[in-house]
Design a protein around this motif. Structure first.
Motif, PDB file in Angstrom:
ATOM      1  N   VAL A  60     -11.354  -1.406  -7.897  1.00 60.53           N
ATOM      2  CA  VAL A  60     -10.456  -1.484  -6.650  1.00 60.53           C
ATOM      3  C   VAL A  60     -10.246  -0.020  -6.035  1.00 60.53           C
ATOM      4  N   THR A  61     -10.198  -0.248  -4.805  1.00 61.16           N
ATOM      5  CA  THR A  61      -9.500   0.754  -3.979  1.00 61.16           C
ATOM      6  C   THR A  61      -8.702   0.510  -2.905  1.00 61.16           C
ATOM      7  N   VAL A  62      -7.580   0.782  -2.725  1.00 61.53           N
ATOM      8  CA  VAL A  62      -6.903   0.893  -1.657  1.00 61.53           C
ATOM      9  C   VAL A  62      -6.686   2.142  -0.991  1.00 61.53           C
ATOM     10  N   SER A  63      -6.615   2.206   0.539  1.00 64.06           N
ATOM     11  CA  SER A  63      -6.345   3.221   1.176  1.00 64.06           C
ATOM     12  C   SER A  63      -5.587   3.181   2.342  1.00 64.06           C
ATOM     13  N   GLY A  64      -4.676   3.885   2.728  1.00 64.60           N
ATOM     14  CA  GLY A  64      -3.774   3.801   4.040  1.00 64.60           C
ATOM     15  C   GLY A  64      -2.655   4.497   4.039  1.00 64.60           C
ATOM     16  N   ASN A  65      -1.415   3.984   4.904  1.00 63.10           N
ATOM     17  CA  ASN A  65      -0.309   4.751   5.040  1.00 63.10           C
ATOM     18  C   ASN A  65       0.699   3.586   4.390  1.00 63.10           C
ATOM     19  N   PRO A  66       1.120   3.842   3.453  1.00 63.17           N
ATOM     20  CA  PRO A  66       2.063   2.832   2.708  1.00 63.17           C
ATOM     21  C   PRO A  66       3.392   2.956   3.519  1.00 63.17           C
ATOM     22  N   SER A  67       3.760   4.074   4.074  1.00 63.08           N
ATOM     23  CA  SER A  67       5.129   4.326   4.662  1.00 63.08           C
ATOM     24  C   SER A  67       5.017   3.692   5.939  1.00 63.08           C
ATOM     25  N   ARG A  68       4.238   3.443   6.498  1.00 65.61           N
ATOM     26  CA  ARG A  68       4.000   2.929   7.832  1.00 65.61           C
ATOM     27  C   ARG A  68       3.516   1.289   7.894  1.00 65.61           C
ATOM     28  N   PHE A  69       3.223   0.826   6.590  1.00 63.75           N
ATOM     29  CA  PHE A  69       2.818  -0.673   6.769  1.00 63.75           C
ATOM     30  C   PHE A  69       3.800  -1.428   7.214  1.00 63.75           C
ATOM     31  N   ASN A  70       3.438  -2.192   8.090  1.00 65.31           N
ATOM     32  CA  ASN A  70       4.427  -3.163   8.742  1.00 65.31           C
ATOM     33  C   ASN A  70       5.524  -2.565   9.324  1.00 65.31           C
ATOM     34  N   ARG A  71       5.525  -1.369   9.791  1.00 66.35           N
ATOM     35  CA  ARG A  71       6.573  -0.670  10.646  1.00 66.35           C
ATOM     36  C   ARG A  71       6.023  -0.154  11.759  1.00 66.35           C
ATOM     37  N   SER A  72       6.806  -0.044  12.691  1.00 68.97           N
ATOM     38  CA  SER A  72       6.284   0.632  14.001  1.00 68.97           C
ATOM     39  C   SER A  72       6.275   2.344  13.960  1.00 68.97           C
ATOM     40  N   ASP A  73       7.013   2.767  13.021  1.00 73.93           N
ATOM     41  CA  ASP A  73       6.991   4.218  12.950  1.00 73.93           C
ATOM     42  C   ASP A  73       7.147   4.521  11.562  1.00 73.93           C
ATOM     43  N   ASN A  74       6.779   5.947  11.170  1.00 78.90           N
ATOM     44  CA  ASN A  74       7.123   6.101   9.935  1.00 78.90           C
ATOM     45  C   ASN A  74       7.578   7.912   9.866  1.00 78.90           C
ATOM     46  N   LEU A  75       8.692   7.954  10.643  1.00 79.22           N
ATOM     47  CA  LEU A  75       9.089   9.282  10.938  1.00 79.22           C
ATOM     48  C   LEU A  75       9.751   9.899   9.506  1.00 79.22           C
ATOM     49  N   TRP A  76      10.155   8.984   8.810  1.00 81.39           N
ATOM     50  CA  TRP A  76      10.478   9.033   7.476  1.00 81.39           C
ATOM     51  C   TRP A  76      10.023   7.934   6.752  1.00 81.39           C
ATOM     52  N   GLY A  77       9.546   8.014   5.469  1.00 78.65           N
ATOM     53  CA  GLY A  77       8.866   7.213   4.823  1.00 78.65           C
ATOM     54  C   GLY A  77       9.243   7.312   3.190  1.00 78.65           C
ATOM     55  N   PHE A  78       8.353   6.540   2.370  1.00 82.23           N
ATOM     56  CA  PHE A  78       8.619   6.649   0.703  1.00 82.23           C
ATOM     57  C   PHE A  78       8.559   7.884   0.269  1.00 82.23           C
ATOM     58  N   THR A  79       9.404   8.307  -0.576  1.00 85.45           N
ATOM     59  CA  THR A  79       9.470   9.534  -1.048  1.00 85.45           C
ATOM     60  C   THR A  79       8.975   9.678  -2.542  1.00 85.45           C
ATOM     61  N   THR A  80       8.531   8.429  -3.240  1.00 85.08           N
ATOM     62  CA  THR A  80       8.096   8.587  -4.529  1.00 85.08           C
ATOM     63  C   THR A  80       6.662   7.645  -4.479  1.00 85.08           C
ATOM     64  N   ILE A  81       5.942   7.976  -5.390  1.00 84.23           N
ATOM     65  CA  ILE A  81       4.512   7.419  -5.675  1.00 84.23           C
ATOM     66  C   ILE A  81       4.632   5.931  -6.053  1.00 84.23           C
ATOM     67  N   GLU A  82       5.710   5.681  -6.772  1.00 88.56           N
ATOM     68  CA  GLU A  82       5.852   4.370  -7.441  1.00 88.56           C
ATOM     69  C   GLU A  82       6.362   3.543  -6.324  1.00 88.56           C
ATOM     70  N   GLN A  83       7.194   3.909  -5.240  1.00 86.11           N
ATOM     71  CA  GLN A  83       7.210   3.076  -4.150  1.00 86.11           C
ATOM     72  C   GLN A  83       6.027   2.528  -3.499  1.00 86.11           C
TER      73      GLN A  83
END
Length: 379
Positions: free
Chosen positions: A64-87
């Motif tokens: 299984v492989t997943v690639s993307g931007n988890p901090s922006r998924f379902n958001r209009s911006d990612n000026l700030w995002g997730f600070t941990t790998i766990e999130q």
């Protein structure tokens, strides 16, 4: 930690197989002469979220492989995002559940795997492996100072002699090995860049806000204004598969932490400490005439400036005309005497301000909407 995660690629092997195949296309290769099955592959499927966000997902049945931007998924911006790998893993695991796939698991150990003769032994684990990660943070350089700051940064090399490249629009500077660079990707090992965040938000505005509510549009535009007011410059560092393979302690989910990456994120910061950038703002003659109240309209100010420019270029002026004396009287109040031959050494400076750009960490506004894992439902 002032860094957050902007992009993440995660992979996990399941030697026992039996997982549902997920992808856009499947390709089976076989020997035409013997009919022997040689290999089969699956292309990634794009999993869509709101605001033109998406992640790539692929399952071959045994990996299984997943690639993307988890901090922006379902958001209009990612000026700030997730600070941990766990999130970020929690976001990906929500998506995997939609396809009846098991969640990414933490590694409990690392072992030497079997490799072809003559090849370096590869390391394997019983959990998820990070194949690509982008670390990002925001700097504030002050309103209107972003382009000057990037021009200064584009004079610096980072790391072991990585050369800078300033984009033609002046809104991005990046570093990479030119021999390996593909535009927008840097080298195959790493990719580092600084760019003007307001420009980035404006560039993607229409696409991200298509069908958005009035409230979301207002919020997004407020973010753009905030970035302009503070002069937000985004720093982004991509650590790719070869880099993570070299630094094995960073690649295995559950056996690495955010702090383990910190020593590998200092190259740009170290280079910027060698840099002192001056931001200079100029006033035209017309602007000075209006600012000092000498002229009350832009039309009269521009006419006087035109006269001054003729004098600066050595054009003979007809002193018999009344407008000559009107313009001379105005320009005398700025210290320019057009009755005298032009002497550049005596020309008064037109600089309004000249100051050193102070690089500071951007302060998150109180109204900013941080991502919350519980709200990030798979589409």
């Amino acid at each position: 930690m002032d860094w957050f995660i902007d992009r993440l690629t995660v992979h996990q092997e399941y030697p026992e197989g039996g997982l549902p195949v997920v992808g856009k296309h499947g390709i089976l290769r076989h020997d035409i002469a013997t009919g022997e099955r040689l290999s089969d592959t699956v292309n990634s499927r794009q999993h869509e979220g709101s605001y033109s966000s998406s992640v790539q997902i692929r399952c071959t049945g045994s990996s299984v492989t997943v690639s993307g931007n988890p901090s922006r998924f379902n958001r209009s911006d990612n000026l700030w995002g997730f600070t941990t790998i766990e999130q970020c893993m929690q976001v990906y695991n929500q998506i995997l559940a939609e396809y009846d796939l098991p969640p990414f698991a933490r590694c409990t150990g690392v072992w030497h795997g079997q490799s072809p003769d003559g090849k370096r032994a590869r390391m394997i684990s019983d959990g998820a492996v990070i194949r690509h990660i982008d670390w990002t943070r925001n700097h504030a350089v002050g309103q209107g100072r972003e382009h000057a700051f990037l021009r200064g940064a584009s004079t610096l090399t980072i790391g072991r002699g990585l050369q800078p490249h300033l984009y033609p629009n002046g809104a991005t500077v990046d570093w990479g090995t030119h021999r390996l660079r593909v535009r927008g990707q840097g080298s195959s090992y790493r990719y580092d860049k600084l760019y003007i965040k307001a420009h980035d938000l404006e560039t993607h505005r229409d696409k991200r806000l298509k069908g958005a509510s009035r409230e979301e549009i207002t919020y997004y535009d407020r973010l753009i204004e905030y970035c302009k007011d503070c002069g937000i410059v985004r720093e982004e560092q991509s650590k790719k598969a070869p880099f993570l393979k070299k630094h094995l302690t960073l690649a295995f989910y559950g056996l690495t932490s955010e702090q383990d990456f910190r020593p590998h994120l200092t190259d740009i910061e170290t280079a910027l400490k060698r840099l002192e950038v001056n931001h200079v703002t100029y006033e035209t003659i017309a602007e000075q005439l209006i600012a000092k109240g000498i002229c009350t309209s832009s039309q009269s100010a521009n006419a006087t400036e035109s006269y001054a420019l003729k004098w600066l270029h050595g054009t003979p002026l007809d002193r018999s005309k009344s407008q000559y004396h009107v313009h001379r009287g105005r320009l005398l109040q700025l210290g320019l005497d057009i009755s005298m031959p032009h002497d550049i050494s005596r020309l008064p400076p037109q600089v309004r301000s000249s100051e050193v750009i102070d690089l500071k960490p951007a302060v998150m506004p109180s109204w900013y909407r941080l991502p919350r894992v519980a709200q990030l439902k798979a589409a």
